[in-house]
Motif scaffolding. Sequence first.
Motif, short mmCIF file in Angstrom:
data_model
loop_
_atom_site.label_atom_id
_atom_site.label_comp_id
_atom_site.label_asym_id
_atom_site.label_seq_id
_atom_site.Cartn_x
_atom_site.Cartn_y
_atom_site.Cartn_z
N UNK A 194 -9.30 -1.40 -0.55
CA UNK A 194 -8.97 -2.43 0.83
C UNK A 194 -9.22 -2.39 1.37
N UNK A 195 -10.00 -2.63 1.69
CA UNK A 195 -10.79 -2.42 3.11
C UNK A 195 -11.61 -4.15 3.03
N UNK A 196 -11.88 -4.39 1.63
CA UNK A 196 -12.51 -5.79 1.64
C UNK A 196 -11.28 -6.97 1.28
N UNK A 197 -9.92 -6.36 1.84
CA UNK A 197 -8.90 -7.43 1.07
C UNK A 197 -8.55 -7.95 0.04
N UNK A 198 -9.06 -6.84 -1.21
CA UNK A 198 -8.57 -7.37 -2.29
C UNK A 198 -7.17 -8.17 -2.40
N UNK A 199 -5.87 -6.66 -2.17
CA UNK A 199 -5.12 -6.78 -2.47
C UNK A 199 -4.38 -7.76 -1.50
N UNK A 200 -4.38 -7.94 -0.31
CA UNK A 200 -4.06 -9.14 0.39
C UNK A 200 -4.41 -11.13 0.24
N UNK A 201 -5.60 -11.53 -0.26
CA UNK A 201 -5.55 -12.18 -1.21
C UNK A 201 -4.96 -13.88 -0.89
N UNK A 202 -3.74 -13.25 -1.68
CA UNK A 202 -3.19 -14.62 -1.82
C UNK A 202 -1.65 -14.60 -1.12
#
Length: 385
Positions: free
Chosen positions: A50-58
């Motif tokens: 989540x901290x890496x932003x993986x869930x928000x990519x698209x």
Amino acid sequence: MPEPLMAELPEEYRELAAHVREFASEVVEPVSAKHDEEHSFPYEVVAQMAELGLFGMPFPEEYGGMGSDYFALCLAIEELAVYDQSVAITLEAGVSLGAMPIYRFGTEEQKQTWLPPLAAGTSLGGFGLTEPGGGSDAGATRTTAREDGDEWVINGSKQFITNSGTNITSLVTVTAVTGEKDGKKEISTIIVPSGTPGFTVDPPYNKVGWNASDTHGLAFDDVRVPRENLLGERGRGYANFLRILDEGRIAVAALAVGAAQGCVDEAVRYAKEREAFGHAIGEYQSIAFTIARMQARAHVARQAYYNAAALMLAGKPFKTEASIAKLVAGEAAMDNARDATQVFGGNGFMNEFRVARHYRDSKILEVGEGTTEVQLMLIARSLGL
């Protein structure tokens, strides 16, 4: 996104893949065997994802996303799956099945309410489609939702629902029969927040693989939610979910490619280190050719999902290509897991080795999000058969 079958990815995608690969190697891999053995959900890994932003990519930045695209998500899923399929499916289902229906079909108010925490990875959503008596026949939905004043009253059950019972699960979007039109079931989709009275999450399944992935059956007993929780147009639920499944098949194909490549990587390493009859086993043609064939499968499957993703992002028809990618990649993962286990010999049967986990995990890739038979049926239909 590159043109279909382009040999080399643009730099931004290569950098993303390398970054996620490093994360998977340093963060995911060290704890994957432990979570697999304990059948425990990797909350600490998910938090770092989540901290890496993986869930928000698209998703667009206005909804808390990273403003990237679906192909970037697929690349991340592929790299995670090299080391741990459970972690990869947690991301795939969280984005493609949990958040994407709200982004694709939700009202502006629904997007503003539900998407930011889903895109941030601080909460997860589930995709309640499959039912105990339905399986591949999603049109046989029996769960019902009737209107009562300003509320929907939902009754029924679902099975095999990913990310539906974690401590951070915030909602499940369910398909339900909301009436009848022209003699056919009218199927709609409704958002059910976690903790709603009458909404029960069954105990976790005792699965063959994906042991660190959260999977439950769900029960709905006079569950009441506001009428504004209807997601998308009434009666369009089945069609909308088919669109979500088409997209999701590309992401699952990416996961399968990661698994297939992970088996290649492990087999190459082991074939160079393990000696038999005075030679590294990789020096024997039978082993070398087996691994070469494994690499060919992974390569072809990767090109298939790249192509499907390129078509999707270009706004072109991609349904058939998504099915082809899912079919080819799922079989590549299972075949490579079997061959890698054979290369490892007795060690391949030991759960401490990653290939053993891939062997158990990969079978579901020929079943979940549309079985191999469903993909063959869809491809055949596209040929007019």
